[in-house]
Design a protein around this motif. Structure first.
Motif, PDB file in Angstrom:
ATOM      1  N   ARG A 233      84.038  30.962  64.414  1.00 18.40           N
ATOM      2  CA  ARG A 233      82.756  31.143  63.752  1.00 18.40           C
ATOM      3  C   ARG A 233      81.581  31.158  65.703  1.00 18.40           C
ATOM      4  NH1 ARG A 233      81.145  31.233  58.272  1.00 18.40           N
ATOM      5  NH2 ARG A 233      82.840  30.878  56.939  1.00 18.40           N
ATOM      6  N   ALA A 234      80.473  31.569  65.016  1.00 16.77           N
ATOM      7  CA  ALA A 234      79.653  31.328  66.585  1.00 16.77           C
ATOM      8  C   ALA A 234      78.395  31.873  65.910  1.00 16.77           C
ATOM      9  CB  ALA A 234      79.501  32.733  67.109  1.00 16.77           C
ATOM     10  N   PRO A 235      77.148  30.634  66.808  1.00 16.18           N
ATOM     11  CA  PRO A 235      76.297  29.655  65.618  1.00 16.18           C
ATOM     12  C   PRO A 235      75.622  31.758  66.030  1.00 16.18           C
ATOM     13  CG  PRO A 235      76.650  29.139  67.906  1.00 16.18           C
ATOM     14  CD  PRO A 235      77.964  29.943  67.951  1.00 16.18           C
ATOM     15  N   VAL A 236      74.887  31.846  64.545  1.00 16.24           N
ATOM     16  CA  VAL A 236      73.932  32.645  64.479  1.00 16.24           C
ATOM     17  C   VAL A 236      73.219  32.505  65.060  1.00 16.24           C
ATOM     18  CG1 VAL A 236      72.355  33.894  62.904  1.00 16.24           C
ATOM     19  CG2 VAL A 236      74.527  32.976  62.090  1.00 16.24           C
ATOM     20  N   THR A 237      72.520  34.280  66.281  1.00 12.83           N
ATOM     21  CA  THR A 237      71.172  34.579  66.584  1.00 12.83           C
ATOM     22  C   THR A 237      70.328  34.961  66.334  1.00 12.83           C
ATOM     23  OG1 THR A 237      72.687  36.855  67.528  1.00 12.83           O
ATOM     24  CG2 THR A 237      73.537  35.377  68.970  1.00 12.83           C
ATOM     25  N   GLN A 238      69.179  34.361  67.198  1.00 11.09           N
ATOM     26  CA  GLN A 238      68.032  34.864  66.842  1.00 11.09           C
ATOM     27  C   GLN A 238      67.576  36.644  66.033  1.00 11.09           C
ATOM     28  OE1 GLN A 238      65.722  32.906  65.646  1.00 11.09           O
ATOM     29  NE2 GLN A 238      64.609  34.196  65.034  1.00 11.09           N
ATOM     30  N   ARG A 239      68.325  37.656  67.246  1.00 10.84           N
ATOM     31  CA  ARG A 239      68.472  38.198  66.775  1.00 10.84           C
ATOM     32  C   ARG A 239      69.151  38.594  65.670  1.00 10.84           C
ATOM     33  NH1 ARG A 239      68.607  44.218  69.167  1.00 10.84           N
ATOM     34  NH2 ARG A 239      70.445  44.981  69.116  1.00 10.84           N
ATOM     35  N   GLU A 240      70.628  38.661  65.291  1.00 10.07           N
ATOM     36  CA  GLU A 240      71.137  38.543  63.657  1.00 10.07           C
ATOM     37  C   GLU A 240      69.725  38.556  62.782  1.00 10.07           C
ATOM     38  OE1 GLU A 240      75.560  38.269  64.317  1.00 10.07           O
ATOM     39  OE2 GLU A 240      74.457  36.151  65.216  1.00 10.07           O
ATOM     40  N   LEU A 241      69.301  36.930  62.681  1.00 17.68           N
ATOM     41  CA  LEU A 241      68.761  36.772  61.332  1.00 17.68           C
ATOM     42  C   LEU A 241      67.447  38.197  61.628  1.00 17.68           C
ATOM     43  CD1 LEU A 241      68.015  32.739  62.535  1.00 17.68           C
ATOM     44  CD2 LEU A 241      69.108  34.533  60.380  1.00 17.68           C
ATOM     45  N   ASP A 242      67.029  38.011  63.132  1.00 18.42           N
ATOM     46  CA  ASP A 242      65.697  39.393  62.663  1.00 18.42           C
ATOM     47  C   ASP A 242      66.607  41.007  62.248  1.00 18.42           C
ATOM     48  OD1 ASP A 242      63.671  37.185  63.965  1.00 18.42           O
ATOM     49  OD2 ASP A 242      64.690  39.021  66.139  1.00 18.42           O
ATOM     50  N   ILE A 243      67.437  40.804  62.485  1.00 23.62           N
ATOM     51  CA  ILE A 243      67.938  42.529  62.239  1.00 23.62           C
ATOM     52  C   ILE A 243      68.107  42.158  60.479  1.00 23.62           C
ATOM     53  CG2 ILE A 243      69.766  43.846  61.415  1.00 23.62           C
ATOM     54  CD1 ILE A 243      70.174  43.415  65.051  1.00 23.62           C
ATOM     55  N   GLU A 244      68.497  41.056  60.610  1.00 25.43           N
ATOM     56  CA  GLU A 244      69.097  40.794  58.199  1.00 25.43           C
ATOM     57  C   GLU A 244      67.772  40.756  57.727  1.00 25.43           C
ATOM     58  OE1 GLU A 244      71.612  41.076  56.770  1.00 25.43           O
ATOM     59  OE2 GLU A 244      72.434  40.936  58.927  1.00 25.43           O
ATOM     60  N   GLU A 245      66.891  39.965  58.378  1.00 25.58           N
ATOM     61  CA  GLU A 245      65.272  40.071  57.922  1.00 25.58           C
ATOM     62  C   GLU A 245      64.900  41.425  57.493  1.00 25.58           C
ATOM     63  OE1 GLU A 245      60.996  37.368  58.009  1.00 25.58           O
ATOM     64  OE2 GLU A 245      62.668  36.641  59.513  1.00 25.58           O
ATOM     65  N   ALA A 246      64.480  41.810  58.626  1.00 27.66           N
ATOM     66  CA  ALA A 246      64.611  43.311  58.623  1.00 27.66           C
ATOM     67  C   ALA A 246      64.768  44.102  57.577  1.00 27.66           C
ATOM     68  CB  ALA A 246      64.463  44.114  60.293  1.00 27.66           C
ATOM     69  N   GLN A 247      66.371  44.700  57.122  1.00 36.31           N
ATOM     70  CA  GLN A 247      66.512  45.377  56.591  1.00 36.31           C
ATOM     71  C   GLN A 247      66.637  44.617  55.842  1.00 36.31           C
ATOM     72  OE1 GLN A 247      70.870  44.538  57.862  1.00 36.31           O
ATOM     73  NE2 GLN A 247      71.011  46.206  58.743  1.00 36.31           N
ATOM     74  N   LEU A 248      66.155  42.976  54.805  1.00 36.58           N
ATOM     75  CA  LEU A 248      66.283  42.543  53.183  1.00 36.58           C
ATOM     76  C   LEU A 248      64.345  43.241  53.088  1.00 36.58           C
ATOM     77  CD1 LEU A 248      67.062  41.077  50.821  1.00 36.58           C
ATOM     78  CD2 LEU A 248      66.084  38.718  52.441  1.00 36.58           C
ATOM     79  N   ARG A 249      63.948  43.348  54.273  1.00 33.77           N
ATOM     80  CA  ARG A 249      62.614  43.785  54.132  1.00 33.77           C
ATOM     81  C   ARG A 249      61.942  45.019  53.454  1.00 33.77           C
ATOM     82  NH1 ARG A 249      58.738  40.159  54.889  1.00 33.77           N
ATOM     83  NH2 ARG A 249      59.222  38.246  56.122  1.00 33.77           N
TER      84      ARG A 249
END
Length: 109
Positions: free
Chosen positions: A89-105
């Motif tokens: 596992r690699a650390p989750v990047t801020q970009r990945e978090l932002d994409i997931e948050e945008a999809q959830l919103r």
């Protein structure tokens, strides 16, 4: 992997200091077919590949290729479980978090 490509995220990969050996392993076939499934590459198969390709592996290279074949097969068996985490596992990047948050919103609108 397809999900990462759609999101234009380069998947983090582990270091590979000997890419030529991975190429040899893939060319050999990763594993061998056996009666009821697959088995790791045999010494006989590795020796036959060397003879047919005129590539002489160092003893440590041949051992590594066989061990990689064993590890590939073991990971394949382990990955049959739907709860199996990725092999590393690699650390989750801020970009990945932002994409997931945008999809959830967008989903919750």
């Amino acid at each position: 992997m397809d999900d990462l490509k759609r999101k234009k995220i380069d998947p983090p990969m582990p270091p590979n200091p000997a890419p030529h050996l991975l190429g040899h392993l893939i060319e050999m076939g990763l594993t061998e077919a056996a009666g009821m499934g697959s088995v790791p590459l045999s010494w006989r198969e590795i020796a036959a590949w060397q003879e047919n390709t005129c590539v002489q592996l160092e003893p440590w290279e041949a051992r590594l290729i066989r061990n990689l074949s064993k590890a590939y097969l073991a990971e394949g068996h382990r990955a049959e479980s739907e709860n199996c985490p990725p092999p590393w596992r690699a650390p989750v990047t801020q970009r990945e978090l932002d994409i997931e948050e945008a999809q959830l919103r967008a989903l919750l609108g």
